[in-house]
Structures are given as C-alpha cells and as structure tokens.
Scaffold this active site. Structure first.
Site, PDB file in Angstrom:
ATOM      1  N   TYR A  86       0.783  -1.242   0.000  1.00 42.55           N
ATOM      2  CA  TYR A  86       0.000   0.000   0.000  1.00 42.55           C
ATOM      3  C   TYR A  86       0.813   1.291   0.000  1.00 42.55           C
ATOM      4  O   TYR A  86       0.237   2.353  -0.236  1.00 42.55           O
ATOM      5  CB  TYR A  86      -0.946   0.009   1.202  1.00 42.55           C
ATOM      6  N   LEU A  87       2.085   1.234   0.286  1.00 45.50           N
ATOM      7  CA  LEU A  87       2.876   2.465   0.355  1.00 45.50           C
ATOM      8  C   LEU A  87       3.705   2.641  -0.906  1.00 45.50           C
ATOM      9  O   LEU A  87       4.506   1.767  -1.257  1.00 45.50           O
ATOM     10  CB  LEU A  87       3.790   2.438   1.582  1.00 45.50           C
TER      11      LEU A  87
END
EC number: 5.6.2.1
Length: 893
Positions: free
Chosen positions: A853-854
């Site tokens: 997600y990053l």
C-alpha cells in the site's frame, strides 16, 4: 655492468601472467635438461622425451668472476631491433572475431584465468608448438636483461652474486603487448611483459633473440638481488623472476630473483598462485556482477504505457519442482494401548498430525474433528472396527521420532549443510528462473506445496483437513508456443495440459483439494511484469488526488438522497475512504467468517453518542478490527436509519452489492477500486506524517529510523495491519535492559578511573560484572558456532574470558577514557531507541503496508533527503521488488 650469459631456449614457453623482464644474476650458465626437471605445474609438451644440450654433451657450470658494479645505459631495443609482436595462439574459447594479437588478455581473460587457476598452462595439445633443437642465443649486449619463462625447465646455477642499486634514466614507453591478469598489471607499461614468447608460435620457425625492455619512462629505483645457489644433483633451469609492483604512486619497484632449488620454493609458488587465483576469482565475480547489471531489463526507463493485453512474446521455463515422495519410517501408531499397523499412505497422514502435537492447533476441536474424519477415510474396514475415537489415538511415538530427526538435522556437519545448499542452488538455477522476451527473470514460488494438513487463518471451519499430494497430472503449464516442453519430473505422469496464453502472467496452476481454489506459479516480485503492475497501481492511486475532492463531494451529497441504494452506496464509500476498509465479499458457510465494508452486519457496529461509532469484526486473515471513531454528523444520522428495525445478523448495507460499488467507482475514475482508495489513503498518510519530522529532534540515523517506523505505524493502524505480540517479547526487553545496565557500568568504571564517580559504587559494579562472565561462557558453549565445533568447553571458556577482559581494559590517557564514555553513551541511546521501537510496534505489522500500500518512492525520497540509507528501511527483497522507485528528494505522492 656488463652481463654475459649463455641461454638455452626452451622448447615451449608458457604464459607468465604478465611478469615483466628483470635483470638476472651475472652468470654464465650451461643447462642440462631432462624430463624430471620440469615443474609439476608447468609440464612441457612432450614430458617423456629427454632434452639434450645442443652438442649432446653435458657442460660443467663455471662461475664468473665478481664484476664491479656499473650503471647500465637504458635501451629500448636490442641491436636496434624492435620487440617482436606476439602472435595470438589458437584458442577455441576466445572470440573468433578478435584480430588484434595484443588483446588476447582482454578478450580471453576469463578463459585463460580460469584455466590457470589449476595449471599455468592454458593451451590445449593442439596449441603446443613442436619441439625444436635447442640453439644458443648470442650474448646480449651490455645493459640488456634476459628473461626466462616461469614454465621453462629449471636451471641450477653456481653464482657469484652482487647487489647493485641503480637509478635508470627515463626511457621511452613501450606499448604493452599484453596486459597482465594480475591486479597490479593494469596500470603500467612496465607490465607489458615479454610474455609474447609464451604465446608466440615463432618457435615453430627459428628461435629468435628475445628483445629486452626497460621500465616505463619514470624514475625508478631498481634493487637487483643476486643469490648464490649450489646443487650436486640435477640442474633445473632457474625459475621465473617475480616482480612485486607497488600499487601506490611511488616509482620504487623491487625485483627479486627466486631461489632455484630451495626446499620451500614450491610452497611459496603455490601460495602465490593461490593468491593470484583468489584475485582472479574476485575480479571475475566483479566482472560477472557488472555483466549481470548490464543485462538487467531497466523497463522503467522506457516510455511504454500502451497495454494491448499482451504480457509477453516469448516464455521459456522448466516447470515447477515437486516435493519428494514419502519415505515410510515404520514407527508404531497406537490405539487404546495397542499397535495398529498402517500402510505408507496412512502413516504419512498420521505423521502430519504428529507434527502438530505440541502446537495450539491440536487444542482446536475443529482441527481434531476434521483430521480424524480424513484419517478414518483412509482406513480399511477392519481398521475402522478398531479405530473409532480420536481421543484414544496415540501419535506420541511418531512425534518423538520427528523430534529426533529434527535434532539430527540441527547437528549436521558443515559439509552436509554445504552439500544441501549446493543442491538447492542447483535446483533453483534450473527451476527458479524463466526467460521472458529474452530476459532472465526470477520465478517466485516454483516449489509445489507439499501435502499436509490445512491450517487456515483464524477460526477457519476447514482447519485440519488433508491437503492432497499434487502430481504433474494436476498441473497445467503455460509456456511459449514452439518452445521445448519440460518433461514430467515423475515417471509415468504427464502434465494435465500445455497452454500458450500470452495474455496471462502465470507459468503453471493447479486446483488445491481443500477449498477447490486455484494455486499459481508466478514470477517473482522483482520481475518486469510484477514491477509494471505495481508501478501502475501506485500511479493510479497517485492520480486519485486530482479527483478525490469531486468524489467526496459526490458521495457526501448523496447522504440525503431519496434512494436507499444511493444512500447506502454513499455511506459505504465514506467508510472505505475515511477508515480504509476493504470492500468485503460474501462468504460461504465453509469459509471463515471475515467481513469487509459491504458485508458488515448490524452486530458489527455500535452507535455511540456524539457522532461516534464502534466497529468490531473479524477482517482479513481473521484479524480483529476494533475501532471507535467520530464520524461526520450526516453520515452518523444515515447509519442510524440503516440499523433501525434490523436484527443483529442482518446486513448493514442490505441494498448494496460489491459489484454495484465497484461499477460506481470505475465511473468516477479509470482504474478506481476500493483497493486504490486504501493505497491512496495509506500513501498520503505516510507522506503527511513524514513531512512532520523535526530535523533538530531527530538527528542520528537510529532516531530517524524510529521516526519513520512511527509514521509507518500510523499507516498500519489505519489499514488494520495487526499482529500478535511476540511470545518472547518479555525476554527480548529484559536482554535490552541488561545490555543498557552493562553499558552504564562500563561508563562508571571509566569515570571511577578519572575520579568522576565515587569508588563506593565500584563494589556493586564488580558484583554485576562477576555475574556476567559465567553467563557469557555458558551462552557461548550452548550456542557453539560451526567454527567452534571442534573446540572443547574449556577452550571456549578461555576464549570468552580473554575477550571479556580485553573489552574491560581501559587506556591510561584521560582523553581516551572520555572518548570511551562518549562511545558508551551512544550505545546506550541506541539500545533505548531499540527498546522503544519494539514496545511501540509489538502489535503492529509494518511489512504489509510497505509491500502492498505504500508508494516506495515516498520512502526513497525521504531517505535521500534525510541521508538515511534505504537498506535501513527496505529489506533486500523490497529493494528488488521496487527497482523503479529511484527518485529524487523532491518527489511528492
């Protein structure tokens, strides 16, 4: 100094690795050569034939009178002749298109070096010149230097020696004919060497006089050591002159003549060869790494945003690896105190269960019930009459056997471990890579999952069921059309199907037996295909910031819509956006009861006062999501209407489906999904948190890493990335406390010596120190390393004690002691940061958000801006996964 010398030209001259010609002893030498006088490592072309002197007789060795030292004049050529250019030998391993005879050390260095690591000869039999009669070369003029090859027959000389130091005048540089393979030979023309003789084919013609070369045009100090050697036995030709070249910028060179028949000479030569070999290997490894780097597919540097659905053009691989067949152990299985004989298949399944006897899985009733049902299904009708209840089954004997095997495995020798590692590497080289569009890519999971018991996550209803063994007949391969199909690794088995589908990225798939789902063999995360998908995902999420405002205005406006469906869609989008919830799918009865936003039930939400709600449910992987949060007032009011009149088991969003929500998102922005929302919110949260860093407060690398982890923690909490606290957390924290106390004691001992701390504290410190040494000794004995396996406990104890006492030795200088105090203070601070980090992150999983997600470019930019090594934040696997994330410090998500 006039040098007169008779030299017999050997029938074959081997390579000497680029050693330069050096002044020999002032001798008159006559040689006797036969087959026993050659070096083992420099065998002549025809070792069984004896060599004779030119006239067929043996001459006596006559020492020359000791001459007076004179200063020779530098010469660039002999008798006005230029050095003879070297002819490149025929070498099947060299580049066929190489026409420059002086470049063979460059073009063929990898081949010649690898051969010379075991032997000085790099020529094949076909390359060896025919033997010619040995003729006498006229004496060289004064000031010239003759050179003998390392591989020439040995000559023992009786010599009167002198040592002369001369300073030569600058001579014109001679262009090297061949660069040496040694590390020291690449930066000086002195190393151009008369090695041309070692490769020259001119010996097939008439032996020619060897030209001498002077060092390059620099002022040098040449020390010529001449030694006297005598022997009463066979007289080998003197060995090669070794040149030890200084690597620094000084112009001093020392030239040593080796002793010809010293007993230790062979050992010295071997050592030097080993050192050279190691250097060559390191050089080859570096070159290999450079070549590998050059072969990397830097797809991210190419502008290619078109996507026509084609994932690859050519695809080659060797298929997956299957687990080995089961080998029966014959350990007894007991039921109600009696032995029940099992077939190999039954024994294998019983062994699966015995492996979990000391785990929490056997405490779950569902695990035991499901296993026993599977186990009974394998029993014969006679066995079923005996085995009726799970509680009376005794797997303890098999469990003991497994523990014994585990201990034996731990006690393997280094050789056994190395052999196993080599075998794994061999398998990985064959099956762990695929060639896609001409580029070699790693395969992620090329091992077929072995049979066993299904565990599941959380309270999975199918836990304990049997995962059947997968065979080639269960597996479908995807490979390039026209490529060689890998054979089935199990005799008698065939692949289920062979397909050539270039619109998908899997290499193989099969259906697993428990849930009926598909399992795939994918490329590794570092591959181009995976990398492109990752970058596209983050680019889509990054693009959401351009329209997130309009999307939010849209769903906020729909809170008061007359349509129940639109109101539920609006509130669901709000929760996905605000709380980063997963979308959630409907689950069957045989699946774990995990939920997401669309599958929330009334029982999962509690409406508190002041527009506050509490969500409590099992999310992905059965991780509990518990969050009390204040939300928008209009959203809170709508939620109250959704709950009103419903039972706890009713759906909160009963008029909304996942398909409806996803279709709505796609209309808002191309590629938009609930996962994109999670990715956007996770990345933007990290960006905002990192921007808050006060560089004055966080100065050291450790402090900055702690700050980054705190920012990452906020993202993990947002995405509900939890983990159970480590079981050994208390022990770990205790060890950190002990280390901090030890460092403080060492500080105080330093202060006592310079009078900064009262000596009254010394007794307590010494008491703690006395307790530490036995603990260290016991720890070292218990956890013996491979290098200490042969040591006795007494030897280990002695080593630990010596190291302990050395670490406690204090310098006499007051300034040095103060430096030690400061050093201990830094270490204390580092341990305290470590303790804080472990405590703060004990229930939070940082890795999941980094992987999924990053946006990695946020982290890379922050690291560069704050001078934090990226490898302190990203593991090697993450750095391999995101090779495209190398951006500047100005990158903003």
């Amino acid at each position: 100094m006039e040098v007169k010398q008779e030299i017999l030209t050997p029938m074959k001259v081997e390579k000497t690795n680029g050693n330069v010609p050096t002044p020999p002893p002032t001798t008159t030498t006559t040689t006797v050569m036969d087959d026993d006088l050659f070096d083992d490592e420099a065998s002549p072309p025809q070792p069984n034939k004896k060599l004779k002197a030119e006239n067929g007789s043996i001459k006596k060795l006559t020492p020359t009178p000791k001459p007076a030292p004179v200063t020779p004049k530098p010469t660039a050529a002999v008798n006005g002749k230029k050095p003879i250019p070297k002819k490149k030998p025929v070498d099947s391993s060299s580049d066929s298109d190489s026409s420059d005879s002086s470049s063979d050390s460059d073009s063929d260095s990898s081949d010649s070096d690898s051969d010379s690591s075991s032997s000085d000869s790099s020529s094949s039999d076909s390359d060896v010149p025919k033997k010619k009669p040995i003729s006498k070369i006229p004496n060289k003029p004064s000031g010239t230097v003759s050179k003998t090859s390392k591989n020439s027959p040995k000559t023992t000389t009786t010599t009167t020696t002198t040592t002369t130091t001369v300073k030569s005048k600058p001579a014109p540089k001679v262009k090297p004919e061949q660069s040496s393979s040694d590390d020291s030979s690449s930066d000086s023309s002195d190393d151009s060497s008369d090695d041309s003789s070692s490769d020259s084919s001119s010996e097939e013609e008439k032996p020619k006089k060897k030209p001498s070369k002077k060092p390059a045009a620099v002022k040098k100090e040449i020390t010529v050591k001449k030694e006297t050697t005598t022997t009463t036995k066979k007289t080998p030709v003197k060995k090669e002159v070794e040149v030890k070249k200084e690597t620094k910028t000084t112009t001093t060179k020392k030239v040593k003549k080796e002793e010809s028949d010293d007993d230790g000479e062979d050992e010295k030569t071997t050592t030097k060869k080993k050192t050279t070999t190691r250097k060559r290997k390191l050089k080859e490894e570096e070159e290999g790494e450079e070549e590998e780097e050059e072969g990397v597919n830097k797809w991210w540097d190419k502008e290619d945003d078109e996507d026509d659905g084609t994932k690859w053009t050519t695809l080659i691989h060797n298929g997956p690896v299957f687990p080995p067949a089961y080998v029966p152990h014959g350990i007894k299985f007991m039921y109600d105190g009696k032995v029940v004989k099992l077939t190999p298949k039954q024994e294998e399944v019983a062994t699966f269960y015995a492996n979990y006897l000391e785990t929490d899985h056997v405490k779950k009733q569902a695990f035991k019930d499901n296993f026993f049902k599977e186990f009974k299904g394998l029993l014969t009708s006679e066995q079923k009459e005996i085995v009726k209840k799970m509680d009376k089954c005794d797997f303890s004997h098999i469990h003991t056997h497994l523990k014994t095997k585990k201990e034996q495995r731990k006690a393997r020798s280094k050789e056994e471990k190395d052999a196993e590692t080599a075998e794994k590497k061999k398998i990985q080289e064959k099956h762990g890579f695929a060639t896609i569009d001409g580029f070699k890519e790693k395969v992620g999971n090329y091992m077929i999952e072995p049979p066993g018991l299904f565990l599941g996550r959380g309270q999975h209803p199918k836990t304990g069921m049997l995962k059947q063994r997968i065979m080639p007949s269960d597996v479908t391969l995807n490979i390039g059309e026209g490529e060689v199909i890998p054979p089935s690794p199990i005799p008698g088995e065939k692949w289920k199907e062979i397909v050539h589908n270039n619109t998908v990225t899997w290499l193989a798939f099969w259906r697993e037996s428990v849930n009926g789902g598909f399992k795939y063999v994918w490329l590794a995360p570092s591959s181009k295909i995976k990398g492109q998908a990752d970058r596209k995902k983050f680019e889509v999420a990054r693009g959401l910031k351009n329209c997130i405002g309009d999307i939010r205005k849209g769903y906020q406006k729909s809170f008061n819509d007359e349509s129940t469906e639109k109101r539920q869609l609006a509130v669901a989008l709000y929760l996905i956006d605000f709380l980063a919830l997963r979308v959630g799918n409907e689950k069957g009865e045989d699946q774990a009861d995990t939920v997401g936003c669309c599958s929330l039930r009334v029982e999962h939400i509690k409406l508190e006062s002041n527009n506050t709600i509490t969500l409590d449910f099992l999310g992905k992987d059965s991780m509990r999501y518990l969050n009390t949060v204040q939300i928008r007032e209009d959203a809170y009011k709508v939620l109250k209407t959704f709950v009103k009149g419903k039972k706890p088991t009713d759906l909160l969003f009963d008029s909304l489906t996942v398909t409806q929500l996803n279709n709505h998102l796609k209309k808002q922005m191309t590629g938009l999904s609930a996962k994109v929302f999670r990715t956007y919110n996770a990345s933007i949260t990290l960006q905002k948190e990192l921007d808050k860093m006060d560089t004055k407060e966080f100065q050291s690398i450790d402090e900055k890493i702690l700050f980054y982890n705190r920012c990452n923690r906020e993202v993990a909490i947002l995405c509900n990335h939890q983990k159970a606290p480590p079981k050994n957390l208390a022990e770990t924290m205790s060890k950190i406390d002990e280390k901090i106390q030890e460092l403080r004691d060492l500080q105080d001992l330093c202060r006592i010596k310079i009078g900064k701390t009262p000596k009254s504290q010394q007794e307590d410190i010494e008491s703690r120190e006395a307790e530490r040494l036995p603990k260290l000794i016991q720890l070292a004995i218990t956890n013996k390393k491979d290098k200490d396996k042969e040591k006795t406990d007494k030897e280990i104890s002695f080593d630990v004690k010596a190291a302990f006492e050395k670490s406690r030795t204090l310098p006499d200088a007051k300034g040095k002691i103060k430096e030690k105090i400061a050093k201990y203070e830094e270490q204390i601070k580092k341990q305290e940061i470590l303790k804080t980090g472990k405590d703060e992150l004990k229930t939070v999983a940082l890795g999941t958000s980094k992987i999924n997600y990053l946006d990695p470019r946020i982290t890379v930019a922050w690291c560069k801006k704050n001078k934090v090594p990226v490898d302190k934040i990203f593991t090697k696997s993450l750095r391999d996964k995101f090779p495209w994330s190398d951006v500047g410090t100005d990158y903003i998500f």
